[in-house]
Design a protein around this motif. Structure first.
Motif, PDB file in Angstrom:
ATOM      1  N   ASN A  50      68.630  37.156 -95.751  1.00  0.00           N
ATOM      2  CA  ASN A  50      69.849  37.865 -96.382  1.00  0.00           C
ATOM      3  C   ASN A  50      70.163  38.969 -95.514  1.00  0.00           C
ATOM      4  O   ASN A  50      70.453  40.083 -95.718  1.00  0.00           O
ATOM      5  N   LEU A  51      70.227  38.969 -94.112  1.00  0.00           N
ATOM      6  CA  LEU A  51      70.563  39.857 -93.012  1.00  0.00           C
ATOM      7  C   LEU A  51      72.257  39.358 -92.671  1.00  0.00           C
ATOM      8  O   LEU A  51      72.364  38.254 -92.726  1.00  0.00           O
ATOM      9  N   ASP A  52      72.980  40.279 -92.328  1.00  0.00           N
ATOM     10  CA  ASP A  52      74.228  40.285 -92.032  1.00  0.00           C
ATOM     11  C   ASP A  52      74.233  40.437 -90.301  1.00  0.00           C
ATOM     12  O   ASP A  52      75.560  40.405 -89.891  1.00  0.00           O
ATOM     13  N   ARG A  53      73.138  40.856 -89.764  1.00  0.00           N
ATOM     14  CA  ARG A  53      73.016  41.196 -88.565  1.00  0.00           C
ATOM     15  C   ARG A  53      71.627  40.899 -88.090  1.00  0.00           C
ATOM     16  O   ARG A  53      70.675  40.803 -88.611  1.00  0.00           O
ATOM     17  N   VAL A  54      71.752  40.204 -86.570  1.00  0.00           N
ATOM     18  CA  VAL A  54      70.659  39.845 -85.949  1.00  0.00           C
ATOM     19  C   VAL A  54      69.875  41.132 -85.404  1.00  0.00           C
ATOM     20  O   VAL A  54      70.479  41.977 -84.857  1.00  0.00           O
ATOM     21  N   ASN A  55      68.839  41.148 -85.646  1.00  0.00           N
ATOM     22  CA  ASN A  55      67.766  42.082 -85.295  1.00  0.00           C
ATOM     23  C   ASN A  55      66.492  41.573 -84.307  1.00  0.00           C
ATOM     24  O   ASN A  55      66.291  40.446 -84.418  1.00  0.00           O
ATOM     25  N   ASP A  56      65.731  42.404 -83.771  1.00  0.00           N
ATOM     26  CA  ASP A  56      64.748  41.954 -82.923  1.00  0.00           C
ATOM     27  C   ASP A  56      63.633  41.146 -83.622  1.00  0.00           C
ATOM     28  O   ASP A  56      63.268  40.228 -82.978  1.00  0.00           O
ATOM     29  N   ASP A  57      63.335  41.503 -84.821  1.00  0.00           N
ATOM     30  CA  ASP A  57      62.338  40.571 -85.468  1.00  0.00           C
ATOM     31  C   ASP A  57      62.897  39.048 -85.691  1.00  0.00           C
ATOM     32  O   ASP A  57      62.007  38.422 -85.555  1.00  0.00           O
ATOM     33  N   VAL A  58      64.284  38.929 -85.929  1.00  0.00           N
ATOM     34  CA  VAL A  58      64.434  37.711 -86.227  1.00  0.00           C
ATOM     35  C   VAL A  58      64.622  37.049 -84.731  1.00  0.00           C
ATOM     36  O   VAL A  58      64.111  35.962 -84.921  1.00  0.00           O
ATOM     37  N   ILE A  59      64.850  37.411 -83.827  1.00  0.00           N
ATOM     38  CA  ILE A  59      64.883  36.933 -82.163  1.00  0.00           C
ATOM     39  C   ILE A  59      63.507  36.624 -82.041  1.00  0.00           C
ATOM     40  O   ILE A  59      63.196  35.526 -81.425  1.00  0.00           O
ATOM     41  N   ILE A  60      62.707  37.541 -82.272  1.00  0.00           N
ATOM     42  CA  ILE A  60      61.067  37.118 -81.958  1.00  0.00           C
ATOM     43  C   ILE A  60      60.405  35.990 -82.750  1.00  0.00           C
ATOM     44  O   ILE A  60      59.978  35.047 -82.074  1.00  0.00           O
ATOM     45  N   THR A  61      60.773  36.196 -84.017  1.00  0.00           N
ATOM     46  CA  THR A  61      60.149  34.837 -84.781  1.00  0.00           C
ATOM     47  C   THR A  61      60.997  33.782 -84.526  1.00  0.00           C
ATOM     48  O   THR A  61      60.425  32.737 -84.467  1.00  0.00           O
ATOM     49  N   ALA A  62      62.386  33.746 -84.059  1.00  0.00           N
ATOM     50  CA  ALA A  62      63.101  32.591 -83.897  1.00  0.00           C
ATOM     51  C   ALA A  62      62.566  31.998 -82.604  1.00  0.00           C
ATOM     52  O   ALA A  62      62.169  30.608 -82.598  1.00  0.00           O
ATOM     53  N   LEU A  63      62.177  32.735 -81.449  1.00  0.00           N
ATOM     54  CA  LEU A  63      61.773  32.043 -80.185  1.00  0.00           C
ATOM     55  C   LEU A  63      60.487  31.802 -80.443  1.00  0.00           C
ATOM     56  O   LEU A  63      59.940  30.819 -79.780  1.00  0.00           O
ATOM     57  N   THR A  64      59.348  32.446 -81.318  1.00  0.00           N
ATOM     58  CA  THR A  64      58.099  32.149 -81.153  1.00  0.00           C
ATOM     59  C   THR A  64      58.125  30.704 -81.815  1.00  0.00           C
ATOM     60  O   THR A  64      57.369  29.661 -81.540  1.00  0.00           O
ATOM     61  N   PHE A  65      58.928  30.520 -82.948  1.00  0.00           N
ATOM     62  CA  PHE A  65      58.862  29.118 -83.386  1.00  0.00           C
ATOM     63  C   PHE A  65      59.444  27.982 -82.660  1.00  0.00           C
ATOM     64  O   PHE A  65      58.876  27.105 -82.445  1.00  0.00           O
ATOM     65  N   GLU A  66      60.361  28.369 -82.081  1.00  0.00           N
ATOM     66  CA  GLU A  66      61.119  27.329 -81.109  1.00  0.00           C
ATOM     67  C   GLU A  66      60.243  27.104 -79.797  1.00  0.00           C
ATOM     68  O   GLU A  66      60.291  25.979 -79.412  1.00  0.00           O
ATOM     69  N   LEU A  67      59.740  27.956 -79.392  1.00  0.00           N
ATOM     70  CA  LEU A  67      58.905  27.612 -78.133  1.00  0.00           C
ATOM     71  C   LEU A  67      57.529  27.153 -78.354  1.00  0.00           C
ATOM     72  O   LEU A  67      56.878  26.527 -77.452  1.00  0.00           O
ATOM     73  N   PHE A  68      56.896  28.054 -79.285  1.00  0.00           N
ATOM     74  CA  PHE A  68      55.492  27.928 -79.240  1.00  0.00           C
ATOM     75  C   PHE A  68      54.827  27.112 -80.539  1.00  0.00           C
ATOM     76  O   PHE A  68      53.480  27.109 -80.492  1.00  0.00           O
ATOM     77  N   THR A  69      55.602  26.526 -81.241  1.00  0.00           N
ATOM     78  CA  THR A  69      54.972  25.783 -82.250  1.00  0.00           C
ATOM     79  C   THR A  69      55.618  24.452 -82.230  1.00  0.00           C
ATOM     80  O   THR A  69      56.789  23.876 -81.765  1.00  0.00           O
ATOM     81  N   ALA A  70      54.840  23.563 -82.585  1.00  0.00           N
ATOM     82  CA  ALA A  70      54.911  22.001 -82.461  1.00  0.00           C
ATOM     83  C   ALA A  70      56.089  21.518 -83.283  1.00  0.00           C
ATOM     84  O   ALA A  70      56.916  20.678 -83.282  1.00  0.00           O
TER      85      ALA A  70
END
Length: 177
Positions: A50-70
């Motif tokens: 329920n965020l209306d703005r991208v923050n650092d935590d969202v970016i880190i979580t997104a990149l971690t999932f996209e790059l590091f998980t199967a």
């Protein structure tokens, strides 16, 4: 540019700063496929939280999932790229070559030494990597250098693929790091 428009379109319901857009562009080298996967994951996370703005935590979580998980789209794409591009006979040789290049070896002698492939056999394998658009040959004043075309692929090989492969042989403190 089109990359900025793609990110803004994908994240139209969420505020994102120019710094974050520039970061995504720099990370992916403007590759629309990677931008689409990552921005889609960012949008999903913002919706889920329920965020209306991208923050650092969202970016880190997104990149971690996209790059590091199967389950990540980038991870799945790059893994499939390796598996489908190299013929079964010689698969291990090609993997050793791309690993050697990912470690920073750019000259044939260094690539051969790091991958344990004889210099006489190396040109045939390197040519295949060039034909598949994995690497390019850059002529220098003294020698040719072989570099990845896709910088995201190179970074993924170096920071995900190699680390996952080495995980079986590392002690627990190194694994945690």
């Amino acid at each position: 540019t089109n990359s900025v428009k793609l990110i803004q379109h994908r994240l139209k319901d969420v505020k994102i700063g120019q710094t974050e857009i520039a970061f995504f562009y720099e990370l992916t080298n403007g590759n629309p496929y990677y931008l689409d996967l990552i921005s889609f994951r960012v949008k999903d996370l913002c919706t889920e939280r329920n965020l209306d703005r991208v923050n650092d935590d969202v970016i880190i979580t997104a990149l971690t999932f996209e790059l590091f998980t199967a389950g990540g789209g980038v991870y799945t794409h790059l893994t499939s790229l390796i598996e489908q591009s190299f013929e079964k006979r010689g698969f291990g040789t090609y993997v050793e070559l791309i690993k050697a290049i990912a470690k920073g070896n750019t000259r044939l002698a260094d690539i051969g030494r790091d991958s344990n492939i004889e210099l006489t056999s190396l040109p045939r394998y390197v040519k295949k990597l060039i034909d598949l658009d994995f690497i390019k040959k850059v002529e220098g004043p003294d020698t040719a250098n072989y570099l990845f075309i896709d910088e995201m692929f190179q970074d993924w090989l170096k920071n995900v693929f190699l680390l996952r492969e080495d995980a079986f042989s590392l002690d627990i403190n190194t694994k945690k790091k």
